[in-house]
Structures are given as structure tokens and as C-alpha cells.
Motif scaffolding. Structure first.
Motif, PDB file in Angstrom:
ATOM      1  N   LEU A 161      60.464  -1.013  61.497  1.00 49.23           N
ATOM      2  CA  LEU A 161      60.419  -1.555  62.855  1.00 49.23           C
ATOM      3  C   LEU A 161      61.435  -2.686  62.916  1.00 49.23           C
ATOM      4  O   LEU A 161      61.796  -3.263  61.880  1.00 49.23           O
ATOM      5  N   LEU A 162      61.861  -3.056  64.107  1.00 45.15           N
ATOM      6  CA  LEU A 162      62.825  -4.148  64.233  1.00 45.15           C
ATOM      7  C   LEU A 162      62.283  -5.432  63.597  1.00 45.15           C
ATOM      8  O   LEU A 162      63.022  -6.171  62.936  1.00 45.15           O
ATOM      9  N   VAL A 163      60.989  -5.646  63.755  1.00 47.14           N
ATOM     10  CA  VAL A 163      60.392  -6.856  63.185  1.00 47.14           C
ATOM     11  C   VAL A 163      60.486  -6.880  61.655  1.00 47.14           C
ATOM     12  O   VAL A 163      60.509  -7.950  61.047  1.00 47.14           O
ATOM     13  N   GLU A 164      60.560  -5.692  61.063  1.00 50.32           N
ATOM     14  CA  GLU A 164      60.658  -5.618  59.601  1.00 50.32           C
ATOM     15  C   GLU A 164      62.117  -5.638  59.133  1.00 50.32           C
ATOM     16  O   GLU A 164      62.396  -6.031  58.000  1.00 50.32           O
ATOM     17  N   ALA A 165      63.017  -5.192  60.017  1.00 48.81           N
ATOM     18  CA  ALA A 165      64.402  -4.973  59.576  1.00 48.81           C
ATOM     19  C   ALA A 165      65.345  -6.130  59.884  1.00 48.81           C
ATOM     20  O   ALA A 165      66.388  -6.270  59.239  1.00 48.81           O
ATOM     21  N   TYR A 166      64.978  -6.966  60.854  1.00 53.82           N
ATOM     22  CA  TYR A 166      66.010  -7.870  61.388  1.00 53.82           C
ATOM     23  C   TYR A 166      66.532  -8.880  60.372  1.00 53.82           C
ATOM     24  O   TYR A 166      67.698  -9.293  60.441  1.00 53.82           O
ATOM     25  N   ARG A 167      65.707  -9.271  59.411  1.00 53.15           N
ATOM     26  CA  ARG A 167      66.161 -10.287  58.450  1.00 53.15           C
ATOM     27  C   ARG A 167      67.278  -9.770  57.554  1.00 53.15           C
ATOM     28  O   ARG A 167      68.031 -10.546  56.991  1.00 53.15           O
ATOM     29  N   ASP A 168      67.363  -8.459  57.427  1.00 54.40           N
ATOM     30  CA  ASP A 168      68.414  -7.880  56.585  1.00 54.40           C
ATOM     31  C   ASP A 168      69.686  -7.580  57.362  1.00 54.40           C
ATOM     32  O   ASP A 168      70.636  -7.026  56.801  1.00 54.40           O
ATOM     33  N   LEU A 169      69.699  -7.915  58.624  1.00 53.15           N
ATOM     34  CA  LEU A 169      70.878  -7.603  59.436  1.00 53.15           C
ATOM     35  C   LEU A 169      71.749  -8.838  59.620  1.00 53.15           C
ATOM     36  O   LEU A 169      71.242  -9.964  59.742  1.00 53.15           O
ATOM     37  N   SER A 170      73.054  -8.614  59.642  1.00 52.86           N
ATOM     38  CA  SER A 170      73.978  -9.727  59.869  1.00 52.86           C
ATOM     39  C   SER A 170      73.962 -10.073  61.359  1.00 52.86           C
ATOM     40  O   SER A 170      73.432  -9.311  62.185  1.00 52.86           O
ATOM     41  N   GLU A 171      74.604 -11.189  61.690  1.00 53.24           N
ATOM     42  CA  GLU A 171      74.646 -11.597  63.093  1.00 53.24           C
ATOM     43  C   GLU A 171      75.304 -10.522  63.959  1.00 53.24           C
ATOM     44  O   GLU A 171      74.825 -10.217  65.052  1.00 53.24           O
ATOM     45  N   ASP A 172      76.369  -9.964  63.420  1.00 54.64           N
ATOM     46  CA  ASP A 172      77.080  -8.915  64.157  1.00 54.64           C
ATOM     47  C   ASP A 172      76.194  -7.700  64.396  1.00 54.64           C
ATOM     48  O   ASP A 172      76.179  -7.117  65.479  1.00 54.64           O
ATOM     49  N   GLU A 173      75.485  -7.346  63.343  1.00 54.74           N
ATOM     50  CA  GLU A 173      74.601  -6.181  63.451  1.00 54.74           C
ATOM     51  C   GLU A 173      73.475  -6.457  64.444  1.00 54.74           C
ATOM     52  O   GLU A 173      73.109  -5.591  65.243  1.00 54.74           O
ATOM     53  N   LEU A 174      72.953  -7.681  64.389  1.00 55.18           N
ATOM     54  CA  LEU A 174      71.884  -8.036  65.334  1.00 55.18           C
ATOM     55  C   LEU A 174      72.377  -7.964  66.775  1.00 55.18           C
ATOM     56  O   LEU A 174      71.672  -7.523  67.676  1.00 55.18           O
ATOM     57  N   ARG A 175      73.616  -8.418  66.958  1.00 56.43           N
ATOM     58  CA  ARG A 175      74.191  -8.368  68.298  1.00 56.43           C
ATOM     59  C   ARG A 175      74.319  -6.910  68.776  1.00 56.43           C
ATOM     60  O   ARG A 175      74.028  -6.590  69.916  1.00 56.43           O
ATOM     61  N   GLN A 176      74.712  -6.048  67.841  1.00 54.73           N
ATOM     62  CA  GLN A 176      74.800  -4.619  68.191  1.00 54.73           C
ATOM     63  C   GLN A 176      73.430  -4.061  68.563  1.00 54.73           C
ATOM     64  O   GLN A 176      73.289  -3.294  69.511  1.00 54.73           O
ATOM     65  N   VAL A 177      72.418  -4.457  67.773  1.00 55.69           N
ATOM     66  CA  VAL A 177      71.068  -3.978  68.058  1.00 55.69           C
ATOM     67  C   VAL A 177      70.620  -4.483  69.434  1.00 55.69           C
ATOM     68  O   VAL A 177      70.035  -3.738  70.230  1.00 55.69           O
ATOM     69  N   PHE A 178      70.948  -5.737  69.732  1.00 51.77           N
ATOM     70  CA  PHE A 178      70.587  -6.294  71.037  1.00 51.77           C
ATOM     71  C   PHE A 178      71.221  -5.461  72.166  1.00 51.77           C
ATOM     72  O   PHE A 178      70.567  -5.137  73.156  1.00 51.77           O
ATOM     73  N   GLN A 179      72.486  -5.098  71.978  1.00 50.10           N
ATOM     74  CA  GLN A 179      73.164  -4.288  73.000  1.00 50.10           C
ATOM     75  C   GLN A 179      72.493  -2.918  73.137  1.00 50.10           C
ATOM     76  O   GLN A 179      72.350  -2.402  74.247  1.00 50.10           O
ATOM     77  N   LEU A 180      72.070  -2.368  71.998  1.00 56.68           N
ATOM     78  CA  LEU A 180      71.380  -1.076  72.049  1.00 56.68           C
ATOM     79  C   LEU A 180      70.061  -1.194  72.811  1.00 56.68           C
ATOM     80  O   LEU A 180      69.695  -0.321  73.599  1.00 56.68           O
ATOM     81  N   VAL A 181      69.351  -2.305  72.573  1.00 55.94           N
ATOM     82  CA  VAL A 181      68.072  -2.512  73.268  1.00 55.94           C
ATOM     83  C   VAL A 181      68.326  -2.644  74.778  1.00 55.94           C
ATOM     84  O   VAL A 181      67.617  -2.048  75.590  1.00 55.94           O
ATOM     85  N   CYS A 182      69.381  -3.395  75.148  1.00 50.93           N
ATOM     86  CA  CYS A 182      69.727  -3.543  76.574  1.00 50.93           C
ATOM     87  C   CYS A 182      69.976  -2.170  77.189  1.00 50.93           C
ATOM     88  O   CYS A 182      69.526  -1.870  78.291  1.00 50.93           O
ATOM     89  N   SER A 183      70.681  -1.346  76.435  1.00 47.64           N
ATOM     90  CA  SER A 183      71.034  -0.034  76.959  1.00 47.64           C
ATOM     91  C   SER A 183      69.789   0.868  77.094  1.00 47.64           C
ATOM     92  O   SER A 183      69.657   1.615  78.068  1.00 47.64           O
ATOM     93  N   GLU A 184      68.865   0.786  76.120  1.00 48.86           N
ATOM     94  CA  GLU A 184      67.635   1.588  76.228  1.00 48.86           C
ATOM     95  C   GLU A 184      66.787   1.102  77.390  1.00 48.86           C
ATOM     96  O   GLU A 184      66.196   1.897  78.118  1.00 48.86           O
ATOM     97  N   LEU A 185      66.738  -0.222  77.554  1.00 52.90           N
ATOM     98  CA  LEU A 185      65.964  -0.788  78.670  1.00 52.90           C
ATOM     99  C   LEU A 185      66.517  -0.251  80.000  1.00 52.90           C
ATOM    100  O   LEU A 185      65.772   0.160  80.878  1.00 52.90           O
ATOM    101  N   GLU A 186      67.826  -0.244  80.105  1.00 49.96           N
ATOM    102  CA  GLU A 186      68.460   0.248  81.331  1.00 49.96           C
ATOM    103  C   GLU A 186      68.103   1.720  81.589  1.00 49.96           C
ATOM    104  O   GLU A 186      67.765   2.102  82.698  1.00 49.96           O
TER     105      GLU A 186
END
Ligand SMILES: Nc1ncnc2c1ncn2[C@@H]1O[C@H](COP(=O)(O)OP(=O)(O)OP(=O)(O)O)[C@@H](O)[C@H]1O
Ligand SMILES: [Mg+2]
Length: 271
Positions: A161-186
Motif C-alpha cells: 500500500l502507499l502507506v507501506e511503500a512511501y518511505r522507500d521512495l525518493s522525492e522524485d518518485e513521490l512526486r510522480q506518485v502524487f501526479q498519478l494519484v491526481c490523475s486517478e482522482l480526475e
């Protein structure tokens, strides 16, 4: 639990039921989830060749359990079994059902009908989201209180889950995930015309190659639901707070809202 043990328990339970023993054991729940009706449902799914066998528990929540299962072609499947409801659960779900036109004609004379309706609601929401291009597990079928869908994982391990994975992601990767979440929300709001209603780091899975999937859509409501905007606001807040406070990312609430506002405005909904 091991498969053969589980199968044995189910078969035994069914055998007893068929003999219509007056034995009070008949109504005892095998492994909590497996009341007689659920055992029959799982056996029916096996008979219909939807699943071949049930493996271990992937997750056990208060209201449902998710199992790994295999299709006759050996494809992994996720089987979500809704437990017989508690009063708390019923209280919790009424607010999503009342006001949903899809539930208007349904009568909830007993708890089981309610649970079955809830499982079917998740199935229909999954279908509708998938058809709108939202990244959700592909729904396979829903029979009574048992929902079968694509298993999101590698081998027999589910994706984190994102809550389990986010600590292993770099800032760039997190930003990408955020964009993906925005896109799914849309896509959920503007294409499926639904509000997830429980969108958070607990209901987003992170797939390999930095992709995501949205899960747990039973409570999703149509945009016409009287409380749709309230639920949508809560989804946006949950996501925004997670990325700012937990993931420590410098993102703006407006990045999420900006993606959905135009289509809401088109529908005359002010957000
Ligand atoms: N399609 C799937 N593939 C793999 N794992 C899944 C799938 N769907 C759900 N899971 C796992 O099962 C867990 C519970 O599923 P879900 O979020 O749909 O139910 P829930 O009602 O929220 O249960 P809980 O109360 O445990 O959160 C998820 O957090 C995830 O770990
Ligand atoms: Mg969940």
C-alpha cells in the motif's frame, strides 16, 4: 491458513448443512468468515470454475477478509469476503447507501441482504471505474457476499500500500506518485462520475515501475449523491495531508482540486 485445511473445513461445513443436522454446531462459524451461506457461495464459485482453490489470507479487516485464490488457469485472484455485519458496520455504510439511486429499490430486510448489496456495490463501482480507465483491480464476479477480482501482486505477495511503500521512495518518485494519484482522482470524478469516499494512502497500492492502483471502492458514490461533495473534500484532504505531512512533499491542495474543478463546474457542481 493452509489451503487443504480451509477446503476441508468448508466441505465439512457443507456436508453438515446438507444433512440438515439439528446440531447447534451447524450455525457455528468456521474460521469466522465461513458461515454456512459463505461456504456454499465459495463452493458455487468453484463449481462455476471461477476459482479452483482458496489460499491464505491476504488481509483480515473487521468487516471483510481478502484471500488469495487461483483460477482454473492458475491465475492469481483476490477474493474479498464480506463478513456478516456488526451494528457499527451497518451504521457506517448507511450514509453511503441512503441517497444512492442505485439502492433505492433495494430492501434491507436483514443483515445478509445489506452485506450482499454492499459487495455488489463494490463490484459495480470497480466495473464502472475500470470502464472509465481508472487503475483498479479488474473485477471478475460477485456472488452473494463474495467478490472476486484481479490479484494485485507478484507471485503470492500483494503489492504494498502507499502507506507501506512511501518511505522507500525518493522525492522524485513521490512526486510522480502524487501526479498519478491526481490523475486517478480526475478519472474517478470526471470519467466514472463517482466519488471514492475513502481515498487515502491505505487504499492505494504501489505497483512495480512506479505505477499505482486504487482499491476498496465499496463506499464510492455517484456525483449526484447528496453527500458527494463532502466525501470528495475528505478524499482531497486525506491525500493532500498525506503527501505534505507524511511524505514531506511540497504540493498544493489546488493541484488536486484543479484537476476536478473544471468537470464539476461543467456539471454545475461547485467545489
Ligand atoms: N485486488 C487485490 N489484490 C491484492 N491485495 C488486495 C486486493 N484488494 C485488497 N487487497 C488487500 O486487502 C486489504 C483490504 O482490502 P480493502 O482495502 O479492499 O478492504 P477493507 O474493507 O478496507 O479492509 P480493511 O478494513 O482491512 O482495510 C488491502 O489493504 C490490501 O492489502
Ligand atoms: Mg482498505
Amino acid at each position: 491458513m493452509k489451503v487443504d485445511k480451509l477446503d476441508k473445513a468448508m466441505r465439512e461445513k457443507l456436508r453438515r448443512w446438507e444433512r440438515r443436522e439439528k446440531d447447534k454446531d451447524q450455525f457455528k462459524v468456521v474460521e469466522e468468515v465461513f458461515d454456512t451461506a459463505t461456504v456454499k457461495t465459495i463452493l458455487e464459485l468453484i463449481r462455476r470454475r471461477v476459482i479452483r482453490r482458496l489460499n491464505g489470507v491476504v488481509s483480515s479487516g473487521k468487516e471483510s477478509r481478502v484471500y488469495l485464490a487461483y483460477s482454473p488457469l492458475n491465475e492469481p485472484l483476490a477474493v474479498k469476503i464480506y463478513l456478516t455485519s456488526t451494528t457499527e458496520f451497518k451504521r457506517g455504510i448507511y450514509k453511503y447507501i441512503i441517497g444512492d439511486p442505485r439502492f433505492e429499490k433495494m430492501s434491507f430486510k436483514d443483515t445478509r441482504s445489506l452485506i450482499i448489496a454492499w459487495a455488489h456495490k463494490e463490484f459495480r463501482n470497480l466495473k464502472r471505474m475500470m470502464e472509465a480507465g481508472v487503475k483498479v483491480p479488474k473485477p471478475v464476479t460477485c456472488l452473494n457476499n463474495v467478490l472476486v477480482m484481479e490479484f494485485l501482486g507478484d507471485d503470492s505477495y500483494r503489492y504494498p500500500l502507499l502507506v507501506e511503500a512511501y518511505r522507500d521512495l525518493s522525492e522524485d518518485e513521490l512526486r510522480q506518485v502524487f501526479q498519478l494519484v491526481c490523475s486517478e482522482l480526475e478519472k474517478i470524478v470526471c470519467s466514472a462520475e463517482l466519488v471514492h469516499g475513502d481515498l487515502s494512502e491505505y487504499n492505494i497500492m504501489v505497483k512495480p515501475n512506479l505505477d499505482i492502483a486504487v482499491i476498496d471502492v465499496s463506499q464510492a458514490v455517484e456525483l449526484s449523491h447528496p453527500r458527494a461533495l463532502e466525501f470528495l473534500n475528505r478524499d482531497v484532504e486525506n491525500i493532500y495531508k498525506f503527501f505534505v505531512k507524511e511524505a514531506k512533499l511540497d504540493v498544493q491542495r489546488e493541484e488536486l482540486k484543479g484537476r476536478i474543478e473544471p468537470c464539476l463546474r461543467k456539471r454545475g457542481v461547485l467545489f
